[in-house]
Design an enzyme around this catalytic site. Structure first.
Site, PDB file in Angstrom:
ATOM      1  N   GLU B 209       0.852  -1.181   0.000  1.00  0.00           N
ATOM      2  CA  GLU B 209       0.000   0.000   0.000  1.00  0.00           C
ATOM      3  C   GLU B 209       0.887   1.230   0.000  1.00  0.00           C
ATOM      4  O   GLU B 209       2.113   1.132   0.125  1.00  0.00           O
ATOM      5  CB  GLU B 209      -0.951  -0.004   1.196  1.00  0.00           C
ATOM      6  CG  GLU B 209      -0.294  -0.090   2.550  1.00  0.00           C
ATOM      7  CD  GLU B 209      -1.290  -0.372   3.683  1.00  0.00           C
ATOM      8  OE1 GLU B 209      -2.248  -1.130   3.479  1.00  0.00           O
ATOM      9  OE2 GLU B 209      -1.079   0.162   4.775  1.00  0.00           O
ATOM     10  N   HIS B 248      -4.296   3.062   8.156  1.00  0.00           N
ATOM     11  CA  HIS B 248      -3.048   2.625   8.786  1.00  0.00           C
ATOM     12  C   HIS B 248      -2.151   3.831   9.031  1.00  0.00           C
ATOM     13  O   HIS B 248      -1.997   4.689   8.174  1.00  0.00           O
ATOM     14  CB  HIS B 248      -2.288   1.666   7.865  1.00  0.00           C
ATOM     15  CG  HIS B 248      -2.982   0.365   7.679  1.00  0.00           C
ATOM     16  ND1 HIS B 248      -2.792  -0.413   6.559  1.00  0.00           N
ATOM     17  CD2 HIS B 248      -3.850  -0.315   8.457  1.00  0.00           C
ATOM     18  CE1 HIS B 248      -3.517  -1.496   6.664  1.00  0.00           C
ATOM     19  NE2 HIS B 248      -4.182  -1.472   7.794  1.00  0.00           N
TER      20      HIS B 248
END
Lengths: 285, 289
Positions: B209, B248
C-alpha cells in the site's frame, strides 16, 4: 542593513522504519527543495543512522559539521543545536523534527530561520496544548477524529464506507476502475466497527454525495454488528441517497438479513459487481 | 513446509485472559494451533481455555518450551511484553495490538533485532499456516493449504485477496501480516527471503500500500537474488489523496515518498507482476507459475 551569510543549512531528524533507527539528515544547502536536492545530488546530503536506544554520537557528527568549514565556535553551536534537536525528537516522540534553514549571519550568529516538528498521533494526545489541527484537517475530518473515526475527505460524489484500511483503499480503486469518483475514505474496523451508524451519518454530511457504497469483508470486524449500525442509520431516516452494499465474511449471512429487514435492496456478495452497480446507478440519477 | 510456524510450534499468548485475547485464542486453538500457555500478571495458577496461565514469560518458560509468542496486551504494556519475550529467549514475537507510537515500536524492534528475534507487527493481523498454526486474527475460512506465500501490510484486504485466490484454485503456504504501522519488525524483504527457502512455496503474493519504501526495498532485493520465486503484487491506495493518512498509520504519501507509482515501477522493474485491481491477482499467479 544586515547582511546574511550565503550559506544556509538544513537539519532534519526522521525515523527510518526499514532500519528501525532515527535518521539525521544534514545538508549545506537547505530550503524547501531538500527532497529534490537529495535526489539530484545525494553527495551533498549527510545522513546518519542513530540507534534510538543509544545516545547520539557527538564525535561523528562533529566530524561532519567540520566539513562545512565554519569557525570552531560556530561548529560547536551547530553541534549543540543538533544534539538538542535530537532530544526534542525523542522526548516528544516526533515523526520529524526539522530546522530548515539554519542560518549563519555575517555577524556569526546562528539563527533557526524556520523550525517545525510533527508529533505522532499516539504521542500527541499527551500534549493537548500542541494539538493544531486546523491546518491539516477539513472540518468533516476533525469531526470524524473527535468521534474516533478515520475519515479522509476527497472530491467525488460516491460516499464510501468499509472495514479495513487496505480494503477501503482497494474500494477506492474499484470505484475508480468503473469510472466513479469517491467522495471520501472511511474505515470502520478494529476498534471502531461498532460505529457504523455514526460513520454513515458522517459520510452523508458532505455536500454533493449522491450515493453510498459500503464494502465489508468481515474478519475480526463482524458483519452482523456492522449491519446493525447501518440498519439503525436507515431506520432513523438519515439516509436519502441510494445505497449499495457488498457484504461477505464473518457474520455476513446475519448481516445481510438485517439489511434486508431494514429495507435495503441493493445487496451483493461481491464487491466487483457492487462497484459496477454503484457507478451504473449514479449514471441513472 | 511453510515458514516461521507450523503444527508443532508451541505458542504462548501474552494477554490471553483479556477480551480480545480470549476471543482470538479460542479461535486459534479451534484451528489446531498448539497454544501451550498464557501470561497475565496476577493470574498465575489459573487455567484458561484449557491451558495454564502464568504471571510472567520467565515463569512460563520454567515449565514450557516456547517457539513463538502472540501479544494481545493493551498498547501501554506492549513494550514491556516484547522486551520480556525477547529476554526470555523466544525467537518469534507477533504484536497484534495497534495504537503504539512508532518511537516506542522502533525501540523494541531495534532491541529484538539486536538479539536475533523476529518481530511481526505491531498492528498486525498475525501469521497463519493453514491447518497448522495461527497467531493472530486472520479469518481461517478463506485461507487454505496451498503453494502460494502471502505477505501483506493490511488485514482485511489480505483475506479478500486470499478469497480471490481460492476461487481460482490457489491455496496459501503461509500468510504473514507485516502490520499497518510505519515502523514494523519485519519487512517484505525479510519475509520474502524466508519464502525463497521454503520448498512448499512456489510463488509469493505481495499486498502493499502507499507509504514508506518497503516495496521498493523488496524490489531491489529481488533484482539481485539468485533464488527468486515468482511474485505477484497488488498495491492499494492508487487513488489516495496525498499527504493524508489512510487508516493505517503507515499509509501516507509524503512528498514523493510512498506513492503507488514508485512502488509499481520498482516492482515491475524487478520482474514482479503487479495487478491493477485485487481480483486480477490469481490470473497473474497463473501466468507466473
Amino acid at each position: 542593513i544586515v547582511f546574511y551569510n550565503t550559506f544556509r543549512r538544513g537539519k532534519r531528524g526522521t525515523l527510518d522504519p526499514i532500519n528501525a533507527k532515527a535518521v539525521l539528515i544534514m545538508s549545506e544547502g537547505g530550503g524547501v527543495q531538500i527532497e529534490s536536492t537529495a535526489l539530484a545530488s545525494p553527495e551533498s546530503i549527510i545522513k546518519y543512522y542513530i540507534d534510538i536506544n543509544d545516545n547520539i554520537n557527538e564525535e561523528h557528527i562533529r566530524g561532519s559539521i567540520d566539513s562545512f568549514n565554519c569557525s570552531r565556535n560556530i561548529s560547536e553551536t551547530i553541534l549543540n543545536i543538533v544534539v538538542s534537536l535530537y532530544s526534542v525528537f525523542t522526548e516528544y516522540e516526533c515523526e520529524t523534527a526539522e530546522i530548515n534553514p539554519l542560518v549563519i549571519t555575517s555577524d556569526g550568529d546562528v539563527v533557526a530561520a524556520d523550525a517545525r516538528i510533527s508529533i505522532y498521533d499516539e504521542a500527541a494526545i499527551k500534549y493537548p496544548e500542541y494539538m493544531k489541527e486546523e491546518d491539516i484537517y477539513t472540518d468533516l475530518e476533525r469531526t470524524a477524529r473527535r468521534d474516533g473515526l478515520g475519515y479522509v475527505e476527497m472530491d467525488g460524489d460516491i460516499g464510501v464506507i468499509g472495514n479495513g484500511a487496505g480494503l477501503n483503499m482497494a474500494t477506492l480503486d474499484i470505484l475508480t476502475y468503473f469510472g466513479g469518483r469517491p467522495a471520501n475514505f472511511l474505515e470502520v474496523s478494529g476498534r471502531t466497527y461498532h460505529k457504523a451508524q455514526r460513520a454513515v451519518e458522517l459520510v452523508l454530511m458532505k455536500p454533493g454525495v449522491k450515493i453510498l457504497f459500503g464494502n465489508f469483508f468481515g474478519c475480526i470486524s463482524r458483519c452482523d454488528v456492522i449491519a446493525q449500525g447501518l440498519a439503525c442509520a436507515f431506520k432513523n431516516g438519515k439516509i436519502n441517497v441510494p445505497v449499495v452494499i457488498s457484504m461477505r465474511g464473518t457474520g455476513a449471512a446475519e448481516g445481510i438479513n438485517t439489511l434486508r429487514t431494514a429495507g435495503l435492496k441493493e445487496i451483493f456478495e461481491d464487491d466487483i459487481e457492487a462497484g459496477r452497480r454503484v457507478v451504473h446507478l449514479l449514471g441513472e440519477l | 513446509m511453510s515458514i516461521l510456524v507450523n503444527k508443532s510450534s508451541k505458542i504462548l499468548i501474552s494477554g490471553m485472559t483479556g477480551k480480545e485475547g480470549t476471543f482470538h485464542s479460542r479461535k486459534m486453538i479451534e484451528m489446531g494451533t498448539n497454544v501451550v500457555c498464557g501470561v497475565t500478571p496476577g493470574k498465575a495458577g489459573a487455567k484458561h481455555l484449557g491451558v495454564p496461565i502464568y504471571d510472567s514469560v520467565d515463569q512460563a518458560l520454567e515449565c514450557h518450551r516456547i517457539d513463538a509468542c502472540g501479544i494481545f496486551v493493551p498498547a501501554d504494556h506492549v513494550y514491556r511484553a516484547v522486551i520480556d519475550a525477547v529476554e526470555s529467549g523466544i525467537k518469534l514475537v507477533v504484536v497484534i495490538t495497534e495504537g503504539i507510537c512508532p518511537h516506542v515500536a522502533v525501540r523494541f524492534i531495534s532491541y529484538a533485532r539486536d538479539k536475533g528475534v523476529t518481530v511481526l507487527g505491531p498492528n498486525t493481523p498475525g501469521i497463519l499456516t493453514p491447518q497448522e498454526c495461527k497467531i493472530g486474527v486472520l479469518a481461517t475460512e478463506y485461507i487454505k493449504k496451498g503453494k502460494v506465500g502471502v505477505i501483506s501490510r493490511s488485514g482485511t484486504l489480505t483475506v479478500e485477496i486470499c478469497y480471490y485466490m481460492l476461487q481460482e484454485g490457489f491455496g496459501q503456504s503461509t500468510v504473514i501480516g507485516l502490520g499497518g504501522d510505519p515502523a514494523v519488525g519485519s519487512t517484505f524483504r525479510d519475509v520474502y527471503k524466508l519464502f525463497e527457502k521454503d520448498a512448499q512455496t512456489q510463488a509469493v503474493v505481495i499486498v502493499g500500500e502507499i507509504g514508506g519504501t518497503m516495496e521498493e526495498e523488496l524490489a531491489e532485493y529481488i533484482k539481485k537474488s539468485e533464488n527468486k520465486k515468482p511474485a505477484v503484487a497488488f498495491i492499494a491506495g492508487r487513488n489516495a489523496p496525498r499527504g493524508k493518512r489512510l487508516g493505517h498509520a503507515g499509509a501516507i504519501i509524503q512528498g514523493s515518498i510512498g506513492t503507488t507509482e514508485s512502488k509499481i515501477a520498482a516492482l515491475e522493474d524487478a520482474g514482479v507482476r503487479v495487478a491493477r485491481v485485487p481480483w486480477n491477482v490469481p490470473e497473474l499467479i497463473r501466468e507466473m507459475i
